[in-house]
Design an enzyme around this catalytic site. Structure first.
Site, PDB file in Angstrom:
ATOM      1  N   PRO A 144     -18.968   3.346 -41.337  1.00  0.00           N
ATOM      2  CG  PRO A 144     -18.308   2.026 -39.426  1.00  0.00           C
ATOM      3  CD  PRO A 144     -18.097   3.299 -40.045  1.00  0.00           C
ATOM      4  CD  GLU A 145     -24.125   4.450 -37.630  1.00  0.00           C
ATOM      5  OE1 GLU A 145     -25.293   4.847 -37.803  1.00  0.00           O
ATOM      6  OE2 GLU A 145     -23.464   4.677 -36.673  1.00  0.00           O
TER       7      GLU A 145
ATOM      8  CE  LYS B  28     -25.508  -0.467 -40.216  1.00  0.00           C
ATOM      9  NZ  LYS B  28     -25.352  -1.052 -38.830  1.00  0.00           N
TER      10      LYS B  28
ATOM     11  CG  ASN C 227     -24.146   2.713 -31.368  1.00  0.00           C
ATOM     12  OD1 ASN C 227     -25.346   2.641 -30.802  1.00  0.00           O
ATOM     13  ND2 ASN C 227     -22.878   2.890 -30.464  1.00  0.00           N
TER      14      ASN C 227
END
Length: 403
Positions: A2-3, A54, A183
DNA sequence: CGTCCACGTCTAC
DNA sequence: TAGACCTGGACGG
């Protein structure tokens, strides 16, 4: 996935796998999904993809038919449709035969082939989703990877925004300004510049204002490619690394961050800070784990605890975007093949290949902020430096902390 | 078995 | 600034 890099790799995957493939019928949604139905039906259509930060946009384009009546059939679309996806914590695309449909395939596009194949959006945790007839979410800023100049300007012209009152590590997750940073990227980016994660964002960024004004007078940089070149020549700054570090992940191919993947070790070797043995980690004010080295900085949360990291183990299953064949012949990678042989793929063999065998270990720390084990020349440390050489060879100088 | 953790948003006290 | 939304892998007992 997910990034930003993972979303972009997903779009590349869709474009590669669906090139020349004709899809047909309706778009099917899983029973459990609470996401909207996709009101699109076509005898024959194609699928293409694009990413921005994203998000991924799929475009379904009906193929013109000679039979006019056919395209006018009740309920059939003759207009293209855009669907905007976000991946949450676990979303990704797969292209398989119908009987190999993965668990948690929540949206399915069917090809017209004899043994039918299916492009599916897979999302175990269901934090991801989609918007039919969607547009890029207006609250998200320009893409850090493919709209670099606008991204940079958007940040530097809004430094008075209260979003920049926060610690830099928290502002980096604000998608209004850093669309695509997540993150692991925030940790990797701050680490390379040796920036303390809990320094006020504005303090870190306002220094770049005059720098850009200077540059404006001398050169005019407009396209992203140009920016990349400049970034390699000019002194590195936080915003340029928000662009180049994610692109390094894209360059590696595969799927990017995916611990379940068979050859996760390539990505793991690329990491210099996130989940790296010897690095510190604490929870930020949003209770997200930030990894860093050295002093956390003045705005660090009081009493912040460090989560206990755990080891991850690779699985056999291989749904790497890069290695999937054009034919959906499932997961037949020989389990006996050693991981080492699966993890070459270091672009341009200029770099002497490294020991892919050594493996980083998750920190097993206590409740308080974890401290690096003093007398433990970790393999990760060595690994970091060797990784750095790779990066330098590719033109990305890293301000490594080698103390 | 149970607990903790995970690449991300959202909205509700 | 907490939860909520979810599944599942790693680890501990």
């Amino acid at each position: 996935m997910p990034e930003g890099p993972e979303l972009h790799l997903a779009s590349l995957f869709v474009n590669r796998m669906c090139e020349g493939v004709v899809f047909t019928g309706s778009v099917k949604k899983s029973q459990v999904s609470k996401r909207p139905d996709v009101p699109f039906t076509s005898e024959a259509y194609r699928i293409t993809a694009q990413s921005r930060g994203k998000e991924v946009r799929l475009t379904l384009t009906p193929i013109k038919s000679d039979d006019v009546k056919q395209s006018v059939k009740a309920g059939h679309s003759d207009q293209p449709m855009d669907i905007i996806f976000h991946f949450g914590m676990s979303g990704f695309f797969r292209f398989t035969t119908e009987d190999e449909l993965p668990k948690h395939a929540h949206l399915q596009f069917y090809s017209n082939e004899k043994p039918c194949r299916v492009l599916s959006f897979v999302d175990a945790r269901r934090f991801g989703g989609w918007q039919p007839n969607g547009t890029w979410q207006p609250d998200r800023g320009p893409c850090i990877m493919f709209e670099y100049e606008t991204f940079r300007e958007n940040v530097l012209t809004h430094l008075s925004d209260r979003a920049f009152d926060r610690p830099i590590c928290e502002t980096l997750l604000n998608q209004k300004y850093f669309n695509g940073i997540g993150n692991y990227l925030r940790a990797e980016i701050l680490f390379r510049l040796n920036i303390q994660p809990f320094v006020k964002a504005r303090t870190v960024l306002e220094g770049l204002l005059c720098k850009d004004k200077k540059a404006e007078e001398t050169t005019k940089t407009e396209i992203s490619d140009q920016a990349v070149k400049n970034a390699a020549v000019e002194p590195l700054d936080l915003l340029s690394l928000c662009h180049t570090v994610p692109l390094e992940v894209v360059k590696q191919g595969g799927k990017g961050y995916d611990p379940e993947k068979a050859d996760y070790s390539a990505f793991e070797a690329w990491l210099q800070c996130y989940c790296v043995d010897g690095m510190k980690s604490i929870r930020d004010h949003n209770s997200r784990t930030i990894w860093f080295k050295g002093d956390p900085g003045p705005m660090a949360p009081k009493n912040s605890k460090s989560p206990k990291a755990k080891k991850r183990v690779k699985k056999e299953d291989n749904h790497d975007y890069a290695t999937q064949k054009k034919v959906g012949e499932g997961v037949t990678k020989a389990r006996t093949v050693k991981q080492e042989t699966l993890t070459e793929k270091v672009k341009k063999e200029k770099v002497p290949e490294k020991q892919t065998g050594s493996k980083r270990q998750r920190i097993q720390n206590g409740k308080e902020m974890s401290m690096p084990q003093q007398n433990k020349r970790s393999s990760a440390r060595r690994k970091s430096s060797s990784t750095e050489m790779v990066l330098q060879k590719s033109g990305h100088v890293t301000r490594q902390s080698s103390k």
